[in-house]
Scaffold this active site. Structure first.
Site, PDB file in Angstrom:
ATOM      1  N   GLY A 414       0.824  -1.206   0.000  1.00 22.63           N
ATOM      2  CA  GLY A 414       0.000   0.000   0.000  1.00 22.63           C
ATOM      3  C   GLY A 414       0.859   1.257   0.000  1.00 22.63           C
ATOM      4  O   GLY A 414       1.998   1.260  -0.472  1.00 22.63           O
ATOM      5  N   SER A 415       0.323   2.326   0.556  1.00 24.04           N
ATOM      6  CA  SER A 415       0.989   3.631   0.458  1.00 24.04           C
ATOM      7  C   SER A 415       2.258   3.762   1.294  1.00 24.04           C
ATOM      8  O   SER A 415       2.979   4.762   1.164  1.00 24.04           O
ATOM      9  CB  SER A 415       0.012   4.747   0.846  1.00 24.04           C
ATOM     10  OG  SER A 415      -1.032   4.833  -0.105  1.00 24.04           O
TER      11      SER A 415
END
Length: 673
Positions: A414-415
């Site tokens: 993810g981020s």
């Protein structure tokens, strides 16, 4: 005619000499015997024994005794040498029909080398053409010490297994007194079946298994029948067992894991070596009753931990007198001191409260691994002391898969991946500090080639977006644009510099992180998605933690270590970014927490300044509106920078996403700092 008559005496002498030269000498015969001996050809040796010897020692006893003794003590590199007869002694031997050969024996055994000197007597037996030389054999040929009787013994001393310690020298696997719980059958009372059921419930073993133990041929009503080992720490269970009729115990030494489930996957457990394992390991290293590491650190450092058994080869006479032929001292196993902080490991594990996920904690300045957590887990004590098949099947069938080691596996980050993309772009010049990009709306597509696919961001920006703003707000579109701008080749090269598609340099086997199913990012949509930690990018929690070390070490990516003796601050990849670029990312990671528009505001507390990056990995399948989410947070104390935690919790979609993980990491950092 006269000449022929004159030559007759000479011809007769030649014939007699030729006949005598064909006669086998004792030396030739003993040389043949020694060759059989060196090759362990005991049947052939026996056939060369004198009549007196074969009458005294039956062939079966002779051959089987050699085989058993040589087999038991693992004789190899056998070498017998002897003194050859002089011409004078040979003539005397041929005349008297007896010869002696002093010889020396050298061999290697399980207990070390054995050498001895002995004397062989050869006697000529048989008449004329059937005459030959035979060895007068006695047990002294095996070892002189048993010439006149004696039993060969092979006493062994088992080594103590080395302990596994954490960075503070606290044991995470040790040898300790445990309770070997069992039954005295005659004391089960008037309701034995009821008692067995109670024991079954407490020990986690079936009544059928208990009955199998009790039905063994040696069992008597008043004899102790061992069932299962239980560590002293399980005091409540033990107290309940002592209340059951017929239950008693013997104190023995066993492998104990004081931290239970929190270190289950990392430390692993030991158990009896199996037949399959014996086939895969070197002959002579283990025997059927030995204990071997089955998983985790116990398996990884098996060779160092196990030590080597001490063994003696002895001869014991009837009067008890003992002679030692060879001795190999016991070599106890070595302790393994790790970089793990057992208290931190336990704290992180307990923060999951049974939820699924994984975490890695490191010292980002030295590369030392402080914790490797997989939740849920198993209790190493339960596994090591003998888990029933039904209990194993129960663990295997649980939806949260407690037997799955998540910290060795890889996941979409993810981020939390965006600082890595930022570093790659800064290094190759695609991203320029302070240079903004105009982005309008919440979605972006790069044209017809993308079809209906669009990259979506969480919030709109006020004005141009630069790298710092993109990190603070976690702007998917910014990083997608920059990845497309730099192109697949540059981006993939940057990922490889960060260790992707390479074997992870860690002693504990952790899966390598991958870029995509084929290692390429030629598809532009996949390239864009990868830039913010989606697509097909996969990495372990530990690799993610290590990927943040360039930001705190002036651009150097460190190697992770797990042994306390290992060199600290080893560099895996040098100068991935400059010192100024590292400072830029550090400042951004602080603002992810401290800025009003940062995504990790839940980590903004008065007690401790924290820096970090959030991440939500969406696991929805193609065409789905929504799906499961894994919540990530990578966080560290802004000032001290001596602890960095990379944590992922599965299925956070209904718990606040990555914010839920942020709270967990924040509480841990606050508690230990």
């Amino acid at each position: 005619m006269k000449k022929i008559i004159a030559l007759l005496p000479f011809l007769l002498l030649l014939i007699v000499t030729a006949c005598s030269n064909d006669e086998v000498t004792p030396q030739e015969r003993f040389d043949q015997y020694v060759k059989h001996w060196n090759e362990h050809e005991f049947n052939e040796m026996y056939s060369m024994s004198t009549t007196v010897s074969t009458e005294k020692y039956a062939k079966e006893d002779y051959v089987e005794r050699y085989k058993k003794i040589y087999g038991d003590i693992n004789v190899n590199n056998l070498n017998i040498t002897y003194e050859k007869l002089s011409e004078e002694k040979m003539e005397t031997a041929m005349e008297k029909g007896t010869a002696q050969f002093p010889f020396s024996v050298e061999m290697k055994t399980i207990a070390g080398p054995i050498t001895f000197d002995y004397k062989a007597t050869l006697i000529k037996e048989g008449e004329e053409e059937d005459a030959n030389w035979f060895v007068k054999w006695d047990p002294g040929f095996i070892f002189p010490a048993i010439k006149d009787g004696g039993e060969i013994g092979l006493p062994t001393i088992n080594p103590e297994r080395g302990e596994i310690l954490d960075r503070n020298n606290l044991p995470i696997a040790l040898n300790d007194t445990v309770h070997n719980v069992g039954i005295v059958p005659g004391k089960l009372g008037s309701k034995p079946e009821q008692a067995k059921q109670k024991i079954s419930d407490l020990l986690g073993m079936s009544v059928e298994s208990i009955n199998n133990h009790l039905d063994a041929g040696w069992v008597e009503p008043d004899l102790f029948v061992p069932l299962k080992k239980v560590p002293k720490s399980e005091e409540k269970k033990l107290n309940q067992l002592w209340e059951v009729n017929g239950v008693t115990e013997r104190e023995v030494t066993g492998r104990v894991y004081p931290h239970g489930e929190s270190l289950g996957h990392l430390v692993g457990f030991t158990g009896p070596v199996t037949a399959e394992e014996l086939e895969d390991i070197d002959s002579g290293t283990y025997s059927a009753n030995d204990i071997i590491g089955k998983r985790g650190l116990e398996l990884l450092y098996e060779e160092k931990l196990r030590g080597e058994a001490g063994v003696k080869i002895t001869v014991t006479k009837e009067n008890g007198e003992e002679t030692v032929l060879a001795e190999k001292p016991v070599k106890h196993g070595e302790d393994v001191v790790t970089t793990i902080d057992a208290d931190l490991q336990k704290r992180i594990y307990e923060s999951y409260d049974g939820e699924s996920g994984t975490a890695a904690a490191i010292h980002p300045k030295t590369g030392e691994t402080l914790a490797l957590v997989s939740s849920p887990s198993f209790n190493s004590n339960e596994m090591g002391f003998g888990i029933s098949q039904s209990r194993r099947e129960e663990l295997q069938s649980k939806p949260k898969q407690p037997l799955l080691n998540r910290f060795t596996s890889t996941y979409a980050p993810g981020s939390t991946f965006k600082p890595i993309t930022a570093a790659i772009g800064l290094h190759n010049g695609t991203i320029v500090p302070g240079e903004g990009v105009e982005i309008n709306g919440l979605t972006w597509s790069n044209g017809e080639g993308w079809g209906n696919y669009q990259v979506r961001r969480v919030s709109e920006s006020n004005g141009p977006v630069d790298v710092t703003n993109a990190l603070v707000r976690s702007d998917n579109i910014y990083f997608a644009m920059k990845a497309v701008e730099m192109g697949s080749d540059k981006y993939v090269n940057g990922l490889k510099q960060f260790g992707f598609a390479k074997d992870f340099p860690f002693e504990y086997p952790v899966e390598k992180s991958t870029i995509s199913s084929n290692g390429k990012l030629k598809d532009e949509v996949l390239l864009a998605d990868t830039s913010y930690g989606q697509g097909e990018i996969q990495m372990s929690a530990l690799h993610l933690a290590m990927a943040y070390t360039p930001f705190l070490n002036k651009g150097n990516l460190l190697k992770p270590t797990i042994l306390a003796e290992a060199e600290k601050s080893q560099v895996w990849q040098e100068q991935l970014i400059t010192g100024e670029q590292a400072t830029l990312i550090q400042d951004a990671l602080r603002n992810v927490v401290a800025a009003p528009n940062g995504t990790a505001k839940k980590a903004h507390i008065d007690e401790l300044a924290i820096s970090g990056k959030t991440g939500t990995a969406e696991l929805k399948k193609s065409g789905e509106e929504s799906g499961a989410e894994n919540g990530w947070f990578v966080g560290y104390p802004t000032k001290d920078q001596d602890l960095l935690i990379s944590m992922m919790i599965e299925n956070t979609e209904d718990k606040g996403g990555s914010g839920y993980t942020v709270e967990k990491v924040t509480e841990i950092l606050k508690a230990v700092k």
